[in-house]
Design a protein around this motif. Structure first.
Motif, PDB file in Angstrom:
ATOM      1  N   UNK A 160      -9.297  -1.855   0.033  1.00  0.00           N
ATOM      2  CA  UNK A 160      -7.960  -2.386  -0.105  1.00  0.00           C
ATOM      3  C   UNK A 160      -7.302  -2.516   1.393  1.00  0.00           C
ATOM      4  N   UNK A 161      -6.642  -3.613   1.619  1.00  0.00           N
ATOM      5  CA  UNK A 161      -6.103  -3.856   2.943  1.00  0.00           C
ATOM      6  C   UNK A 161      -4.934  -4.824   2.858  1.00  0.00           C
ATOM      7  N   UNK A 162      -3.925  -4.892   3.713  1.00  0.00           N
ATOM      8  CA  UNK A 162      -2.929  -6.003   3.975  1.00  0.00           C
ATOM      9  C   UNK A 162      -1.614  -5.325   3.321  1.00  0.00           C
ATOM     10  N   UNK A 163      -0.802  -6.042   3.307  1.00  0.00           N
ATOM     11  CA  UNK A 163       0.588  -5.614   3.030  1.00  0.00           C
ATOM     12  C   UNK A 163       0.967  -6.265   1.444  1.00  0.00           C
ATOM     13  N   UNK A 164       1.922  -5.396   0.889  1.00  0.00           N
ATOM     14  CA  UNK A 164       2.697  -5.917  -0.126  1.00  0.00           C
ATOM     15  C   UNK A 164       4.200  -5.488   0.082  1.00  0.00           C
ATOM     16  N   UNK A 165       4.821  -6.224  -0.995  1.00  0.00           N
ATOM     17  CA  UNK A 165       6.393  -6.011  -0.908  1.00  0.00           C
ATOM     18  C   UNK A 165       6.776  -5.726  -2.247  1.00  0.00           C
ATOM     19  N   UNK A 166       7.484  -4.484  -2.643  1.00  0.00           N
ATOM     20  CA  UNK A 166       7.797  -3.979  -3.882  1.00  0.00           C
ATOM     21  C   UNK A 166       9.214  -3.982  -4.226  1.00  0.00           C
ATOM     22  N   UNK A 167       9.685  -4.835  -4.998  1.00  0.00           N
ATOM     23  CA  UNK A 167      11.198  -4.849  -5.442  1.00  0.00           C
ATOM     24  C   UNK A 167      11.286  -3.764  -6.506  1.00  0.00           C
ATOM     25  N   UNK A 213      19.990   6.329 -22.353  1.00  0.00           N
ATOM     26  CA  UNK A 213      18.853   6.308 -21.400  1.00  0.00           C
ATOM     27  C   UNK A 213      18.348   5.029 -21.071  1.00  0.00           C
ATOM     28  N   UNK A 214      17.704   4.755 -19.995  1.00  0.00           N
ATOM     29  CA  UNK A 214      17.105   3.281 -19.861  1.00  0.00           C
ATOM     30  C   UNK A 214      15.688   3.652 -19.421  1.00  0.00           C
ATOM     31  N   UNK A 215      14.725   2.600 -19.746  1.00  0.00           N
ATOM     32  CA  UNK A 215      13.459   2.761 -19.574  1.00  0.00           C
ATOM     33  C   UNK A 215      13.111   1.771 -18.452  1.00  0.00           C
ATOM     34  N   UNK A 216      12.024   2.210 -17.528  1.00  0.00           N
ATOM     35  CA  UNK A 216      11.536   1.468 -16.205  1.00  0.00           C
ATOM     36  C   UNK A 216      10.159   0.932 -16.375  1.00  0.00           C
ATOM     37  N   UNK A 217      10.269  -0.558 -16.622  1.00  0.00           N
ATOM     38  CA  UNK A 217       8.896  -1.199 -16.514  1.00  0.00           C
ATOM     39  C   UNK A 217       8.451  -1.552 -15.181  1.00  0.00           C
ATOM     40  N   UNK A 218       7.378  -1.673 -14.974  1.00  0.00           N
ATOM     41  CA  UNK A 218       6.612  -2.271 -13.692  1.00  0.00           C
ATOM     42  C   UNK A 218       5.606  -3.164 -14.052  1.00  0.00           C
ATOM     43  N   UNK A 219       5.434  -4.123 -13.103  1.00  0.00           N
ATOM     44  CA  UNK A 219       4.295  -5.294 -13.191  1.00  0.00           C
ATOM     45  C   UNK A 219       4.198  -6.024 -12.084  1.00  0.00           C
ATOM     46  N   UNK A 220       2.874  -6.514 -11.617  1.00  0.00           N
ATOM     47  CA  UNK A 220       2.497  -7.307 -10.674  1.00  0.00           C
ATOM     48  C   UNK A 220       3.205  -8.637 -10.975  1.00  0.00           C
ATOM     49  N   UNK A 221       3.670  -9.508  -9.713  1.00  0.00           N
ATOM     50  CA  UNK A 221       4.166 -10.498  -9.779  1.00  0.00           C
ATOM     51  C   UNK A 221       3.241 -11.768  -9.828  1.00  0.00           C
ATOM     52  N   UNK A 222       3.398 -12.901 -10.523  1.00  0.00           N
ATOM     53  CA  UNK A 222       2.430 -13.920 -10.495  1.00  0.00           C
ATOM     54  C   UNK A 222       1.997 -14.432  -9.147  1.00  0.00           C
ATOM     55  N   UNK A 223       2.968 -14.684  -8.076  1.00  0.00           N
ATOM     56  CA  UNK A 223       2.708 -15.294  -6.962  1.00  0.00           C
ATOM     57  C   UNK A 223       2.478 -14.213  -5.911  1.00  0.00           C
ATOM     58  N   UNK A 224       1.926 -13.083  -6.218  1.00  0.00           N
ATOM     59  CA  UNK A 224       1.634 -12.126  -5.082  1.00  0.00           C
ATOM     60  C   UNK A 224       0.372 -12.839  -4.448  1.00  0.00           C
ATOM     61  N   UNK A 225       0.326 -12.572  -2.981  1.00  0.00           N
ATOM     62  CA  UNK A 225      -0.751 -12.999  -2.209  1.00  0.00           C
ATOM     63  C   UNK A 225      -2.043 -11.920  -2.119  1.00  0.00           C
ATOM     64  N   UNK A 226      -1.579 -10.810  -2.571  1.00  0.00           N
ATOM     65  CA  UNK A 226      -2.676  -9.588  -2.614  1.00  0.00           C
ATOM     66  C   UNK A 226      -2.619  -9.067  -3.739  1.00  0.00           C
ATOM     67  N   UNK A 227      -3.216  -9.921  -4.927  1.00  0.00           N
ATOM     68  CA  UNK A 227      -3.183  -9.007  -6.154  1.00  0.00           C
ATOM     69  C   UNK A 227      -3.831  -7.924  -6.336  1.00  0.00           C
ATOM     70  N   UNK A 228      -4.967  -7.757  -5.633  1.00  0.00           N
ATOM     71  CA  UNK A 228      -5.688  -6.132  -5.608  1.00  0.00           C
ATOM     72  C   UNK A 228      -4.838  -5.129  -5.126  1.00  0.00           C
ATOM     73  N   UNK A 229      -4.092  -5.286  -3.884  1.00  0.00           N
ATOM     74  CA  UNK A 229      -3.515  -4.213  -3.576  1.00  0.00           C
ATOM     75  C   UNK A 229      -2.139  -4.007  -4.469  1.00  0.00           C
ATOM     76  N   UNK A 230      -1.521  -5.062  -5.016  1.00  0.00           N
ATOM     77  CA  UNK A 230      -0.393  -5.134  -5.933  1.00  0.00           C
ATOM     78  C   UNK A 230      -0.811  -4.114  -7.154  1.00  0.00           C
ATOM     79  N   UNK A 231      -1.933  -4.581  -7.765  1.00  0.00           N
ATOM     80  CA  UNK A 231      -2.608  -3.861  -8.811  1.00  0.00           C
ATOM     81  C   UNK A 231      -2.766  -2.515  -8.598  1.00  0.00           C
TER      82      UNK A 231
END
Length: 257
Positions: free
Chosen positions: A34-41, A216-234
């Protein structure tokens, strides 16, 4: 009523998480290559826990960088659907995640935590708020999240459940802005998440909401389609879903889905 005490939990959590990556059994181990950067919203209510998780993830994976953009889930979803560059989305409501999925910008979200509401009052509790009913008093200045954001939706569900009519003095853009009004003494009370009351430490006092009235509220998470670093995002998503991620979220006050 209870006072929520602060503690050095974030440092301990980072230390315990730092030796880990993810594996299929929920435990974690280093993820090679793994290397590089990701942005998490991520939803504003995840600020403390995700900051700790990001630091631990980077420590385990040298050469990686996780940058966070925290805000209201509704606004973050709109930014993603408008083309804002991001790699992962963690929402405080399934509605906002569904919006992103339906727009084709994410798929297969996974719920990783739940959160419930709590009344927060300033440390000196000037209005002497000790129950949900007190918020219906017109002399009590109540602040809420805006109606379109998850914490605002949940707050109004609480009032609906309790059969109360409450008119806020202001509607804030997210839960942190709502909490800020309370800690600054600009409001007598507000409805925020239990995790935010806990994160505020001695700056606020938490007043519990009866279970039959709470929401209560539920919190879902997902990688985004346009990620440029899919491995790091996953890898980061897997880290959040791991036993170590669950432990950090539990320390912050979230419950398991």
């Amino acid at each position: 009523m209870r006072r929520v005490m602060s503690g050095a939990v974030a440092v301990l959590a980072v230390a315990s998480l730092a030796a880990c990556g993810s594996s299929s059994d929920g435990e974690t181990s280093a993820a090679p290559g793994l290397s590089g950067e990701i942005t998490v919203f991520a939803a504003a209510s995840l600020t403390e826990s995700f900051t700790a998780l990001g630091q631990a993830f980077e420590s385990e994976n040298p050469g990686t960088k996780v940058t966070f953009s925290f805000g209201p889930s509704s606004g973050l979803a709109e930014q993603i659907d408008s083309g804002a560059p991001a790699d992962v989305f963690a929402s405080a409501a399934t509605k906002n995640m569904d919006q992103v999925v339906e727009a084709g910008n994410a798929s297969d979200p996974v719920t990783f935590a739940n959160n419930t509401m709590e009344i927060a009052v300033p440390a000196d509790n000037p209005a002497k708020v000790d129950s949900l009913d007190d918020l219906a008093n017109k002399d009590v200045k109540v602040v809420l999240c805006a109606e379109e954001v998850p914490c605002g939706v949940s707050a109004r569900k609480v009032f609906e459940n309790a059969g109360l009519s409450v008119t806020p003095v202001s509607n804030e853009e997210d839960v942190k802005s709502t909490l800020s009004k309370i800690t600054l003494g600009e409001a007598d009370a507000g409805l925020v998440y239990v995790t935010d009351v806990k994160a505020a430490g001695d700056d606020v006092v938490g007043v519990e909401i009866p279970a039959e009235d709470n929401a209560s509220t539920a919190y879902p998470i997902a990688t985004l389609k346009d990620t440029e670093n899919a491995a790091l995002a996953k890898a980061f998503v897997d880290y959040v879903l791991s036993d170590q991620g669950s432990a950090e979220l539990g320390t912050a006050g979230f419950s398991k889905p």
